[in-house]
Write a protein that holds these residues in place. Structure first.
Motif, PDB file in Angstrom:
ATOM      1  N   ASP A 158       0.824  -1.215  -0.130  1.00  0.00           N
ATOM      2  CA  ASP A 158      -0.026   0.146   0.108  1.00  0.00           C
ATOM      3  C   ASP A 158       0.755   1.285  -0.143  1.00  0.00           C
ATOM      4  O   ASP A 158       0.441   2.383  -0.795  1.00  0.00           O
ATOM      5  N   ILE A 159       1.773   1.215   0.949  1.00  0.00           N
ATOM      6  CA  ILE A 159       2.812   2.326   1.037  1.00  0.00           C
ATOM      7  C   ILE A 159       3.642   2.523  -0.504  1.00  0.00           C
ATOM      8  O   ILE A 159       3.708   3.600  -1.108  1.00  0.00           O
ATOM      9  N   LEU A 160       3.984   1.503  -1.212  1.00  0.00           N
ATOM     10  CA  LEU A 160       4.636   1.583  -2.307  1.00  0.00           C
ATOM     11  C   LEU A 160       3.616   2.089  -3.575  1.00  0.00           C
ATOM     12  O   LEU A 160       4.061   3.060  -4.125  1.00  0.00           O
ATOM     13  N   GLU A 161       2.563   1.725  -3.470  1.00  0.00           N
ATOM     14  CA  GLU A 161       1.484   2.140  -4.472  1.00  0.00           C
ATOM     15  C   GLU A 161       1.207   3.710  -4.068  1.00  0.00           C
ATOM     16  O   GLU A 161       0.947   4.354  -5.213  1.00  0.00           O
ATOM     17  N   PHE A 162       1.168   4.143  -3.052  1.00  0.00           N
ATOM     18  CA  PHE A 162       1.001   5.460  -2.657  1.00  0.00           C
ATOM     19  C   PHE A 162       2.049   6.278  -3.246  1.00  0.00           C
ATOM     20  O   PHE A 162       1.829   7.388  -3.754  1.00  0.00           O
ATOM     21  N   ARG A 163       3.209   5.813  -2.937  1.00  0.00           N
ATOM     22  CA  ARG A 163       4.436   6.591  -3.549  1.00  0.00           C
ATOM     23  C   ARG A 163       4.450   6.777  -4.931  1.00  0.00           C
ATOM     24  O   ARG A 163       4.548   7.759  -5.399  1.00  0.00           O
ATOM     25  N   ILE A 164       4.031   5.627  -5.743  1.00  0.00           N
ATOM     26  CA  ILE A 164       4.011   5.816  -7.057  1.00  0.00           C
ATOM     27  C   ILE A 164       2.993   6.778  -7.585  1.00  0.00           C
ATOM     28  O   ILE A 164       3.275   7.498  -8.400  1.00  0.00           O
ATOM     29  N   ALA A 165       1.726   6.854  -7.129  1.00  0.00           N
ATOM     30  CA  ALA A 165       0.755   7.523  -7.387  1.00  0.00           C
ATOM     31  C   ALA A 165       1.089   9.100  -7.096  1.00  0.00           C
ATOM     32  O   ALA A 165       0.851  10.005  -7.758  1.00  0.00           O
ATOM     33  N   LEU A 166       1.909   9.115  -5.771  1.00  0.00           N
ATOM     34  CA  LEU A 166       2.145  10.516  -5.588  1.00  0.00           C
ATOM     35  C   LEU A 166       3.445  11.226  -6.503  1.00  0.00           C
ATOM     36  O   LEU A 166       3.580  12.404  -6.739  1.00  0.00           O
ATOM     37  N   GLU A 167       4.350  10.460  -7.088  1.00  0.00           N
ATOM     38  CA  GLU A 167       5.372  10.674  -7.987  1.00  0.00           C
ATOM     39  C   GLU A 167       4.417  11.418  -9.286  1.00  0.00           C
ATOM     40  O   GLU A 167       5.065  12.094  -9.873  1.00  0.00           O
ATOM     41  N   VAL A 168       3.704  10.690  -9.673  1.00  0.00           N
ATOM     42  CA  VAL A 168       2.974  10.985 -10.708  1.00  0.00           C
ATOM     43  C   VAL A 168       2.208  12.176 -10.402  1.00  0.00           C
ATOM     44  O   VAL A 168       2.125  13.281 -11.427  1.00  0.00           O
ATOM     45  N   GLY A 169       1.631  12.212  -9.439  1.00  0.00           N
ATOM     46  CA  GLY A 169       0.820  13.427  -9.079  1.00  0.00           C
ATOM     47  C   GLY A 169       1.543  14.759  -8.610  1.00  0.00           C
ATOM     48  O   GLY A 169       0.861  15.873  -9.097  1.00  0.00           O
ATOM     49  N   ILE A 170       2.692  14.628  -8.584  1.00  0.00           N
ATOM     50  CA  ILE A 170       3.562  16.001  -8.209  1.00  0.00           C
ATOM     51  C   ILE A 170       4.157  16.653  -9.559  1.00  0.00           C
ATOM     52  O   ILE A 170       5.019  17.575  -9.449  1.00  0.00           O
ATOM     53  N   SER A 171       3.870  15.881 -10.692  1.00  0.00           N
ATOM     54  CA  SER A 171       4.362  16.237 -12.230  1.00  0.00           C
ATOM     55  C   SER A 171       4.120  17.663 -12.427  1.00  0.00           C
ATOM     56  O   SER A 171       5.070  18.496 -12.641  1.00  0.00           O
ATOM     57  N   ASP A 172       2.955  18.060 -12.097  1.00  0.00           N
ATOM     58  CA  ASP A 172       2.369  19.536 -12.311  1.00  0.00           C
ATOM     59  C   ASP A 172       3.356  20.302 -11.760  1.00  0.00           C
ATOM     60  O   ASP A 172       3.746  21.612 -11.874  1.00  0.00           O
ATOM     61  N   ASN A 173       3.455  20.145 -10.323  1.00  0.00           N
ATOM     62  CA  ASN A 173       4.247  21.080  -9.334  1.00  0.00           C
ATOM     63  C   ASN A 173       5.646  21.133  -9.689  1.00  0.00           C
ATOM     64  O   ASN A 173       6.199  22.411  -9.529  1.00  0.00           O
TER      65      ASN A 173
END
Length: 238
Positions: free
Chosen positions: A101-116
């Motif tokens: 779950d932590i690993l999956e969250f980390r991947i989602a976060l990496e993609v999510g911060i692209s705009d930032n």
């Protein structure tokens, strides 16, 4: 000070004291920098011994919510939101489902911060990322690889300008290392295959998208960069 009521629904007496103190801070409208009553007053108001009170206060101090100041006594402060989590993140004490779950969250976060990243990016940031990538290529992909991996992604988190996001990278990074080492026999053949097929997205590829200002290309590439872990999640979450 007024008599404080204990929450008898809590598991232990210390839990009850902790909940009562939190409720008191809120009701009094206390903010960071506000002084709070001393141990003697608090213990008397709660009707508990000082040993119990001190244990409850120690929990607040561990998170940074209460600090001791010269001449001011105990003072409220802004707690470290991830401080407690950092102490708890020990992969050896986590179930495999939690690690995933932590690993999956980390991947989602990496993609999510692209705009930032693209919104805050500066020439100096690009130069630093270039230096990290160049160093990894000069030294090779053995002992330096984990360091390079960490430095590169830490820099990406830093570029977002969000302190919580940056802190989160340090908190969960041990999970990534642990999973990769624990399932080395699963990852290594796939990594070789991706490399041979020219499908492995490296830091150099990510940096090229950043330098080109290709935000959408980067979003796709960062997802592919974590393909090893995505395949792992697909296999073990079934």
């Amino acid at each position: 000070m007024e008599v404080l009521k204990l929450d008898t629904r809590s598991t232990t007496l210390v839990d009850s004291v902790e909940e009562s103190l939190i409720r008191y801070f809120k009701e009094q409208g206390l903010r960071p920098g506000s002084s709070i009553p001393n141990e003697t007053e608090l213990a008397a108001s709660l009707g508990v011994g000082r040993a119990v009170l001190r244990e409850a206060l120690s929990r607040f101090k561990m998170t940074g919510m209460i600090v001791s100041r010269t001449k001011k006594g105990m003072v409220l402060d802004e707690p470290s939101l991830l401080g407690g989590m950092k102490r708890c993140v020990n992969p050896l004490l986590m179930r495999e489902t939690t690690l995933r779950d932590i690993l999956e969250f980390r991947i989602a976060l990496e993609v999510g911060i692209s705009d930032n990243i693209f919104r805050n990016l500066t020439p100096a940031d690009i130069a630093e990322l270039e230096e990290i990538v160049e160093m990894s290529q000069v030294i090779g992909n053995n002992k330096y690889a984990p360091v390079s991996e960490h430095r590169f992604h830490t820099k990406l988190y830093e570029i977002t300008g969000n302190r919580i996001i940056s802190e989160f990278q340090d908190v969960i990074y041990p999970v990534l290392d642990f999973v990769k080492e624990q399932y080395r026999d699963f990852f290594e053949p796939i990594e070789r295959e991706l490399t041979q097929n020219g499908e492995l997205v490296t830091h150099r590829h990510l940096l090229d998208f950043i330098k080109q200002g290709d935000r959408e290309g980067y979003k796709h590439a960062i997802g592919e960069h974590f393909k090893l872990y995505t395949l792992y999640l697909e296999r073990y979450k079934k």
